[in-house]
Design an enzyme around this catalytic site. Sequence first.
Site, short mmCIF file in Angstrom:
data_model
loop_
_atom_site.label_atom_id
_atom_site.label_comp_id
_atom_site.label_asym_id
_atom_site.label_seq_id
_atom_site.Cartn_x
_atom_site.Cartn_y
_atom_site.Cartn_z
CE LYS A 270 2.20 -9.21 1.42
NZ LYS A 270 3.31 -9.36 0.45
CG ASP A 275 7.11 -12.21 3.76
OD1 ASP A 275 7.12 -13.39 4.17
OD2 ASP A 275 7.18 -11.89 2.56
CE LYS A 282 10.26 -11.92 2.17
NZ LYS A 282 10.18 -11.79 0.70
CG ASP A 293 5.33 -7.95 2.79
OD1 ASP A 293 5.22 -7.30 1.75
OD2 ASP A 293 5.24 -9.20 2.83
CG ASP A 356 9.15 -15.05 0.17
OD1 ASP A 356 8.55 -14.38 1.04
OD2 ASP A 356 10.06 -14.59 -0.54
CD GLU A 358 4.08 -13.32 2.03
OE1 GLU A 358 3.93 -12.09 2.03
OE2 GLU A 358 4.96 -13.90 1.36
NE ARG A 360 1.63 -14.83 -4.96
CZ ARG A 360 2.55 -14.84 -5.94
NH1 ARG A 360 2.44 -15.69 -6.95
NH2 ARG A 360 3.55 -14.00 -5.90
#
Length: 511
Positions: A270, A275, A282, A293, A356, A358, A360
């Site tokens: 990933k 993010d 967030k 991230d 959020d 995201e 996956r």
Amino acid sequence: MDIRFQTGGPSRWKADVVITFVFEGEGVEEACPVLSQSALWLGIAPAWRDFRGHRDELVMFYGPQAMEISRVLGAGLGRVDKADLTVFRHAVGRAVRLCREYDLATVGLDGASLARVAERMGVALETLTREAVISAFLALYRYERWKSEKSRHDDPRWLALMLEGEFVEDGVRAAARMAEAEAAGIMLARDAANDPANVMTPSAFAEKAREVAVKYGMTLRVLGPSDLESEGMNAYLAVARGSAEEPRMAVVEYVPRGAEGRDPVVLVGKGLCFDSGGISLKPAKGMEEMKGDMSGAAAVLGVMEALGRLAPSCAPKRPVVGIMACAENMPGGHATRPGDIVVAKNGKSVEIVNTDAEGRLVLADALCWAQNVYVPFRLIDIATLTGACAVALGMDAAGLFSSDDALAALLHEAGMNLGERNWRLPLWTDAGLASLKSACADMVNSGRREGGAINAAVFLQQFVKEDVRWAHIDMAAADNAENPINAKGATGFGVRTMLSAVWEDEGDILQ
């Protein structure tokens, strides 16, 4: 810092300082009998009366300046029945940092002391050598790219393993070389994850992947927005839609000599270079950490760097493919909204109830693409995926999910032995799918708060074919730390574990 070997015993050893290891309550004759035969002054050094060998304790012993060995640094390991590899790694880290603080340019490791510690701890000398070398490199890592005033202390020029015999055993030499390659991969991953998001954009990450591929003669493919669209990777694109930075999926393929035509080990990382949470924004507190991230993608690139350094003399029997799925998740006029529905590459529709969740979505399409293009011998994804994993396991540990018991056992054992702690969590598919049920699509992208890490893993499982040996590593609680072998910031977690998995023979990468 170079790695060297000195043979022939203490009479032929030479360095600004020699590091030796001491268990609690040991005297000089018991702790370093070989070294003390040459550095005779060590046996009468007054500081031994004050040195207890406690865990975390360091004492510098000084002898006559004219001697080849005029300094010995004692590193305490604590009680022998409590000492483990983590204690040892941290002792090495503290010791080499002190050597740098003292501006010592050449550092030796007392090989006889290493052998004694290995025996008392019940591990092979090759294992302890590998951990000593990698710990030294990782302890000296600094991220000072943006500081106008850099540290005044330079790293030691070389670290020598000092041995009694006339020759260096092949296993010891291979262990040191492996550690050097692993450290290079981890430090590359740390650099990438520590870089700010205005520098380490998806395009910049793809360029870094290009540098690795070119340097080691690997194959590179980069998929941009039009490529992702033509591949039907709509879940991936939904994440990137709100950002001015275009997504990039970098694919680096390494085919060792003799491995042509064999099914590859495929690693998927990933790579959310930032993010914000998107429309499901967030909280402001701690959001700056979201530059990291992309630590999963950074770890995959670190594996490719390590493989490149080891080649060609030490190479796996199968090709290795590193897929780094990079994007930014930002709010904006084009951003995906909660309630939007996208169709992923495998045809499954996903209702996005939380923008959020995201990572996956990016991984789902990347996993599908990997299985369409390759027939994976093993498929492993790694991601800073869920805060729920930190709640379940605490900090500095990763959650491990797998549909294959043998692969799960390999990854667990490798991680635990190599200082990348992980624990296998269940794939309760029925409960996870119930939590992911949507009224208007095949599934939602974010289920119940309870069992959040499991629900996320079950979501990913829907994009993996049943006959594929697959594992998912949720490293959200292990990507950032501060300890004697990790300057505050990115850890490079996952490089060592995944590197073990590219070898077919149950991860024995020293053969």
